[in-house]
Design an enzyme around this catalytic site. Structure first.
Site, mmCIF file in Angstrom:
data_model
loop_
_atom_site.group_PDB
_atom_site.id
_atom_site.type_symbol
_atom_site.label_atom_id
_atom_site.label_comp_id
_atom_site.label_asym_id
_atom_site.label_seq_id
_atom_site.Cartn_x
_atom_site.Cartn_y
_atom_site.Cartn_z
ATOM 1 N N CYS A 86 34.956 73.801 -9.418
ATOM 2 C CA CYS A 86 34.986 74.387 -8.071
ATOM 3 C C CYS A 86 33.575 74.736 -7.597
ATOM 4 O O CYS A 86 32.910 75.591 -8.205
ATOM 5 C CB CYS A 86 35.884 75.621 -8.111
ATOM 6 S SG CYS A 86 35.756 76.701 -6.683
ATOM 7 N N CYS A 89 33.123 78.402 -6.613
ATOM 8 C CA CYS A 89 33.155 79.208 -7.846
ATOM 9 C C CYS A 89 31.783 79.184 -8.520
ATOM 10 O O CYS A 89 31.315 80.208 -9.023
ATOM 11 C CB CYS A 89 34.207 78.677 -8.817
ATOM 12 S SG CYS A 89 35.902 78.741 -8.196
#
Length: 172
Positions: A86, A89
């Protein structure tokens, strides 16, 4: 976007069932763990973000085998639910590391890879990542979803997790 979290109380019975499924599918977990896996450690004096799994969560944060939410620690915490692929992230990770240093001794910071630990991912309804869970010493957790600026995280931490501290306690 912040939401209150009575979901945890709703999700605890499901988490118990999922823990059983997780144990039964241990061979898949063992295959996945051949990648470099961080060993969960809890040491609040190091002022770092700690990687946790379901077992560590249950011994340090809250039991999943009960329908009543009860935080087990005396220091509030923040849990970053992420995945390794991600992009947001990955951008959140250094922010969480800075926050862990900034709030050292006052707030604990944890990370959980929701692909490796699907139980906690389901408990926190982390279908949109990053998902950040804020757990006060008393009361229910609350959640934000998506990447935010460090200042936004500080505002939530100060107003929700440290709301009973004085302004002198919040200065760095």
């Amino acid at each position: 976007m912040r939401s209150t979290s009575p979901f945890i109380v709703r999700m605890l019975p499901l988490a118990i069932i999922l823990m059983g499924v997780s144990v039964l599918s241990g061979s898949a977990s063992r295959r996945h763990s051949s990648q470099s896996r961080q060993t969960p450690t809890i040491d609040s004096t190091t002022c770092i973000v700690h990687y946790i799994d379901t077992q560590t969560f249950q011994t340090t944060i809250a039991r999943l085998d009960t329908t009543a939410w009860r935080y087990l620690d005396t220091t509030p915490c923040v849990i970053d639910c992420y995945t390794t692929w991600c992009g947001p992230c990955k951008r959140l990770s250094p922010i969480m590391e800075e926050l862990a240093r900034d709030y050292c001794g006052r707030v604990k910071f944890y990370k959980v890879d929701i692909e490796r630990d699907r139980v906690l991912g389901r408990v926190f309804e982390a279908s949109s990542i990053p998902t950040v869970v804020y757990i006060p010493v008393e009361g229910n957790p609350t959640i934000t979803r998506g990447l935010m600026a460090k200042e936004n995280f500080e505002q939530i931490i100060n107003s929700y997790l440290l709301k009973n501290t004085t302004d002198d306690d919040l200065s760095h």
